[in-house]
Scaffold this motif. Structure first.
Motif: not given
Ligand SMILES: [Zn+2]
Ligand SMILES: [Zn+2]
Length: 285
Positions: A180-189, A193-196
C-alpha cells in the motif's frame, strides 16, 4: 554451487522474505497510499495465519519443494535446457523468464476457469491491498501452483540456482507490488518497463471485472503488454477505486481465516462464462 544453494534454500528464502516484508511493511505504515477499510491488526493476523498454514502444508506435502525437483531433473538430464546442454548463464536467464511466463499463464487460467476462480477469489476478496495480500492464497491454489511448477521444471530443466532466484524474486516482487505504497508517477512509469509496480497490479484487484481481468503479471510486466491484457490505471483512480470482489464484502467471509478457507465452496456457479463478465458500466470489451 547447486548443492550449497539446495542445502541453504530455506534460510535464503526466509531471509529475503523477512527482509522484503520488513521494508515494505515499514514503508506502507509510514506513508500509506490508501486508507484501510478494516483494522490492520485483524487483517494481518488472518492473512499471516493463512501464510503460515500454507507453508506448513507445502513442507508436509512436498518437503523437497521446487528446488528438489530441479535437482532431480538435472541429475536425470530431464528438460529442454538439460537436453540441449545450454550453457549456465543463458540457461539461467531463459529459465527465469520462462518460469515467469508460466506463472502469468497460470494466473490467466485461474481467472478464466470458473472452478479455479473460486480458489483464486481468496486472493482477490481482500477488502484492502497491502503487503500481506501478496501472499494470501487458498491452500488448494498453493498446491496446484506447486504441481504446475513441478511440471514446468520437468519440461524446462532449469539450473537449481535459477529456481531459487526465481522463487526469491517472485516472492519479493509480489510483496513489493501488493504494498500500500505510492511511487512518484515518473518513477512508476519508468519502473513498469522492468517490474510490475504497486499501481500496475492494484488495477488487477479492482471490483470492476474488466479491470480485474487485466495486469496478470506478478513479477515481469512484459506479458500483459505483449499479449493485450495491460491496463495503465483504474477508472476510479487509485484512492477512489474499490478493492475486492463485489459479491463478498463481509469481514467474516473475506477477512477471517475460517471464512477464507471456506470461500471457494460458497455460492452457486453463476452465469460466469469466459469473456462474458460484466462491469457496472456495461459489457466489458
Ligand atoms: Zn488474480
Ligand atoms: Zn494480486
Amino acid at each position: 554451487m547447486d548443492t550449497f544453494v539446495q542445502a541453504q534454500e530455506a534460510p535464503i528464502r526466509l531471509g529475503f522474505f523477512l527482509g522484503t516484508f520488513a521494508v515494505m511493511a515499514l514503508w506502507e505504515w509510514l506513508a500509506p497510499r490508501r486508507r484501510l477499510t478494516v483494522s490492520k491488526a485483524m487483517r494481518w493476523a488472518h492473512n499471516i495465519g493463512l501464510v503460515v498454514l500454507n507453508t506448513v502444508v507445502l513442507r508436509l506435502l512436498f518437503p523437497a519443494a521446487a528446488v528438489g525437483m530441479s535437482a532431480f531433473a538435472t541429475e536425470g538430464g530431464w528438460g529442454l535446457l538439460n537436453h540441449l546442454d545450454v550453457p549456465f548463464w543463458p540457461a539461467l536467464a531463459l529459465a527465469v523468464v520462462a518460469m515467469d511466463f508460466v506463472i502469468w499463464l497460470q494466473h490467466v487460467l485461474v481467472h478464466a476457469v470458473p472452478q479455479l476462480w473460486r480458489l483464486h477469489r481468496v486472493h482477490h476478496a481482500d477488502l484492502d491491498y497491502d503487503v500481506t495480500t501478496g501472499a494470501r492464497f487458498h491452500p488448494i491454489e498453493i498446491i496446484l501452483s506447486m504441481l504446475i511448477k513441478f511440471a514446468t521444471i520437468a519440461v524446462l530443466g532449469p539450473p537449481v540456482v535459477a529456481v531459487v532466484i526465481f522463487e526469491v524474486l517472485l516472492n519479493a516482487t509480489a510483496m513489493f507490488n501488493h504494498a500500500n505504497v505510492r511511487l512518484p508517477v515518473s518513477l512508476d512509469r519508468w519502473l513498469r518497463w522492468f517490474v510490475v509496480t504497486p499501481d500496475m497490479h492494484r488495477v488487477h484487484h479492482s471490483v470492476e471485472d474488466d479491470e480485474a481481468n487485466s495486469n496478470f503479471g506478478f513479477n515481469l510486466p512484459w506479458w500483459d503488454r505483449l499479449l493485450g491484457t495491460y491496463r495503465d490505471q483504474p477508472r476510479g483512480g487509485h484512492e477512489g477505486m474499490t478493492i475486492g470482489i463485489r459479491a463478498y464484502r463481509k469481514p467474516g467471509e473475506v477477512s477471517w481465516l475460517p471464512g477464507l478457507l471456506a470461500l471457494p465452496f460458497r455460492g452457486k456457479i453463476s452465469g460466469y462464462v469466459i469473456n462474458r463478465r460484466r462491469w457496472e458500466g456495461g459489457i466489458a470489451e
